[in-house]
Design an enzyme around this catalytic site. Structure first.
Site, short mmCIF file in Angstrom:
data_model
loop_
_atom_site.label_atom_id
_atom_site.label_comp_id
_atom_site.label_asym_id
_atom_site.label_seq_id
_atom_site.Cartn_x
_atom_site.Cartn_y
_atom_site.Cartn_z
NE ARG A 190 11.84 2.50 -3.84
CZ ARG A 190 12.80 3.35 -4.11
NH1 ARG A 190 13.45 4.29 -3.08
NH2 ARG A 190 13.35 3.79 -5.45
CG HIS B 228 10.10 5.98 -4.93
ND1 HIS B 228 10.00 5.97 -6.25
CD2 HIS B 228 11.59 6.54 -5.04
CE1 HIS B 228 11.11 6.31 -6.93
NE2 HIS B 228 11.92 6.84 -6.11
CG ASP C 104 13.70 6.38 -9.39
OD1 ASP C 104 13.56 7.42 -9.04
OD2 ASP C 104 13.76 5.19 -8.41
#
Length: 207
Positions: free
Chosen positions: A71, A116, A123
């Site tokens: 992320r 992340h 996830d």
């Protein structure tokens, strides 16, 4: 893309994904900064470990469905800005019905620095290879509530067993659970434990 990172679909045959933050179907209600394509990126080390998880899961009749891994920091910054905005009610009942938007940080569901962004968190959930249906886990992805905690006692016996199944698969292959989210796991031996990357998810696998 940064060296040492890969697209999961290029290195794990048969992996399924739905990069929620590249879509309108996430807790912010719109695509998130840094998610230019609906694909999943992770460190090579995470991908190698996840390949072993999928192999064992397949032998048991299950597949993996991934929602997020790497992320960008700009996406995390997007979450922080969103959490400070007035409530519009669009996604509250779906994702955080029992707490206020501004409480998501203090409750540990949103963080200014996310594991992340180091590239070795993921996830995911399980689905049946026979029916293609996701296993019942008690909540949807990103349901920010105590019901998502691993210690929650209000989910059904089946949901608790499914969570434990996922947990057992992940921990056997080098992952560590996050107590507040049944879907979130960190690679125990992550390669970049102090680095928070910010390159966007784009369509190219070249650096």
């Amino acid at each position: 893309m940064e060296k040492g990172f890969v697209f999961l679909d290029e290195v794990i045959p048969g992996i399924r994904w739905d990069a929620k933050y590249a879509t309108w179907d996430n807790f912010t209600g719109k695509p998130v900064d840094g998610y230019d394509v609906n694909r999943i990126v992770a460190t090579e080390e995470l991908a190698n470990a996840l390949k072993e998880v999928q192999k064992e899961a397949n032998q048991m009749g299950y597949g993996l469905l991934v929602w997020d891994a790497y992320r960008p920091q700009r996406a995390v910054d997007n979450f922080i800005r969103w959490a400070a905005e007035p409530e519009d009610g669009r996604r509250k009942e779906i994702h955080y019905p029992n707490i206020k938007r501004e409480e998501l940080l203090s409750q540990g569901y949103v963080a200014a620095k996310s594991s992340h962004s180091r590239g070795s968190a993921i996830d995911l959930t399980l689905y049946s290879l026979k029916t293609n249906e996701m296993l019942q886990m008690g909540t949807c992805f990103d349901f920010m509530d105590v019901k998502s905690h691993h210690t929650c006692e209000t989910v059904s016996k089946e949901e608790k067993e499914n969570r434990q199944l996922l947990c057992d698969l992940m921990t056997r292959h080098g992952f560590v659970l996050y107590e507040n989210e049944w879907w979130h796991y960190n690679l125990k031996e992550e390669p970049y434990p102090e680095t928070y990357f910010d390159f966007p998810l784009s369509g190219s696998s070249s650096k």
